[in-house]
Design an enzyme around this catalytic site. Structure first.
Site, mmCIF file in Angstrom:
data_model
loop_
_atom_site.group_PDB
_atom_site.id
_atom_site.type_symbol
_atom_site.label_atom_id
_atom_site.label_comp_id
_atom_site.label_asym_id
_atom_site.label_seq_id
_atom_site.Cartn_x
_atom_site.Cartn_y
_atom_site.Cartn_z
ATOM 1 N N TRP A 153 44.574 3.934 26.972
ATOM 2 C CA TRP A 153 43.673 4.310 28.072
ATOM 3 C C TRP A 153 44.239 3.740 29.380
ATOM 4 C CZ3 TRP A 153 39.107 1.110 29.950
ATOM 5 C CH2 TRP A 153 38.390 1.809 30.937
ATOM 6 N N ASP A 167 38.769 -1.755 20.161
ATOM 7 C CA ASP A 167 38.022 -1.103 21.234
ATOM 8 C C ASP A 167 37.312 0.114 20.645
ATOM 9 O OD1 ASP A 167 37.018 -0.055 23.531
ATOM 10 O OD2 ASP A 167 38.933 0.269 24.533
ATOM 11 N N ALA A 181 35.177 2.713 21.991
ATOM 12 C CA ALA A 181 34.570 3.336 23.169
ATOM 13 C C ALA A 181 33.846 4.641 22.812
ATOM 14 C CB ALA A 181 35.639 3.597 24.224
ATOM 15 N N LYS A 203 29.420 6.757 26.070
ATOM 16 C CA LYS A 203 29.628 8.100 25.531
ATOM 17 C C LYS A 203 28.604 8.430 24.446
ATOM 18 C CE LYS A 203 33.450 7.143 27.755
ATOM 19 N NZ LYS A 203 34.182 7.720 28.834
HETATM 20 C C1 LMR Z 1 38.189 8.369 30.526
HETATM 21 O O1 LMR Z 1 39.139 7.880 29.888
HETATM 22 O O2 LMR Z 1 38.267 9.473 31.094
HETATM 23 C C2 LMR Z 1 36.887 7.632 30.601
HETATM 24 O O3 LMR Z 1 36.942 6.495 29.799
HETATM 25 C C3 LMR Z 1 36.445 7.370 31.978
HETATM 26 C C4 LMR Z 1 37.245 6.317 32.670
HETATM 27 O O4 LMR Z 1 36.621 5.402 33.209
HETATM 28 O O5 LMR Z 1 38.481 6.382 32.700
#
Ligand code: LMR
Length: 397
Positions: free
Chosen positions: A130, A212, A214, A247
């Site tokens: 990420w 993690d 998420a 989410k």
């Molecule tokens: C994403 O990866 O698009 C989401 O987790 C939003 C973000 O804050 O990046």
């Protein structure tokens, strides 16, 4: 003084959101930021959340401070949701936890806890990971290292390369950041067999997992999405986890998350608990309560919980159906690998083998918005836009 400042490049995902918003094309396709959308492009408040808000509006008696580690009912309900109903009996005395400002806040508090315990530990992250993992964790002062993860040709996980890199590069005491499910940005997850291997490999090499979570609940279901974490916690002495309710409760803007640590013994957990309080205090003092109170209300009320769970199932099923539809549309000569991967992968994202130029061409020529790395938010596709998206995609490849 402020003349000394230089401009920062905008965050890639936030910039993409702004570019898409500014595009006047009524047929634009937004596959950028990771939010769930309906066929109409809306991101609704979940029905159970709306009901919990109404109840909570009547029940809440004060807005006074809660605590530096947040709402206790939220923390225990989340730990039970993630680790199972027998969590307290099995690990309770060895777990410390804190409510956090979203999954990002949880990661940051976790990073600060690592700094307090072992500032020399490196944090190993997948390539890719990420986009915000590295800034969030490294700005706490920790060294980041990377392990290979996604193969952009097979669109699968390079598991043995990952293990080889950790074997040769990581030191005992280092932290390995793992996506518990729905890997962001690739959608490629470990199989159960690979989690089983990790559950032996990590303790053998003295490595501490930081999981993690998420997008849990949005991959293949709560049980499958927490399989890896539950397997690890049975097999290791120490573990960290960061969970987000952005989410799976669609509470994006409320900033609700949880950070937790499993320690070797109960005394260390008491110390870690006090560290969580002190860390949050120095960063933001206390986490916001509203979203956490709603999650606690939902998880603690059997009827609301069942309603939330059914709605989460609907969201997940819809994304699986979109994956199948996109896979069918891509299953033409030259698109077979993508078609298979998109169908098989989990959660909101898949990373397709696009170059930056191809991603830019999709944006400029077709008003299709996805990240320059080729990450697609599957929840932004719809039954009606999939044919146009697939055609545009195949035309730029
Ligand atoms: C994403 O990866 O698009 C989401 O987790 C939003 C973000 O804050 O990046």
């Amino acid at each position: 003084m402020f003349e000394a400042l230089t401009a920062k490049a905008p965050d890639a995902i936030m910039h993409l959101m702004a570019m898409c918003k500014a595009d006047a094309n009524p047929d634009k396709i937004d596959l950028g930021v990771g939010v769930y959308k309906t066929e109409d492009g809306a991101t609704p408040i979940m029905r159970a959340v709306k009901k919990a808000e109404q109840l909570w509006w009547r029940e809440e008696e004060t807005k006074t401070y809660v605590s530096t580690v947040g709402n206790a009912a939220f923390r225990s309900a989340m730990l039970e949701l993630i680790l199972g109903a027998d969590m307290a009996e099995k690990y309770g005395a060895r777990i410390a936890s804190s409510q956090a400002a979203g999954g990002s806040g949880a990661l940051r508090i976790g990073a600060e806890l690592i700094v307090a315990a072992n500032p020399n530990a490196a944090v190993w992250v997948s390539t890719p990971t990420w986009a915000n993992h590295i800034p969030l964790i490294s700005s706490a002062g920790l060294k980041i290292e990377t392990y290979p993860y996604y193969n952009r040709e097979t669109l699968g996980v390079d598991f043995s390369d990952m293990l080889d890199r950790l074997k040769s590069g990581a030191n005992p005491g280092d932290i390995v950041l793992l996506h518990g499910c729905c890997h962001n940005p690739t959608g490629a997850d470990f199989s159960r067999a690979e989690w089983d291997v990790l559950a032996k490999f990590l303790p053998e090499h003295g490595l501490i997992p930081f999981v993690d979570l998420a997008y849990f609940g949005l991959g293949r279901g709560m049980e499958d999405d927490t399989y890896g974490l539950r397997k690890l916690i049975e097999s290791v002495d120490e573990l960290m986890l960061a969970a987000s309710c952005s989410k799976n409760f669609a509470l994006y803007r409320e900033r609700v998350g949880l950070v937790a640590v499993l320690t070797k013994d109960a005394d260390s957990a008491i110390n870690a608990q006090s560290q969580f309080g002190a860390i949050q205090r120095k960063l933001i003092s206390m986490p916001p309560d509203h979203g956490a109170a709603l999650v606690a209300r939902i998880l603690g009320d059997p009827a609301l919980r069942a309603e939330w769970s059914a709605e989460l199932d609907e969201m997940r099923d819809r994304m699986r159906s979109l994956r199948a539809q996109l896979s069918d549309a891509l299953n033409v000569q030259g698109g077979e690998v993508m078609a298979a991967a998109v169908k098989d992968q989990n959660g909101m994202f898949s990373t397709l083998p696009l170059t930056k130029d191809q991603a830019v061409a999709l944006r400029e020529m077709h008003s299709v918005y996805l990240t320059d790395s080729g990450r697609v938010n599957i929840a932004g596709t719809t039954t009606s836009n999939i044919p146009r998206f697939a055609e545009a995609l195949l035309s730029v490849l």
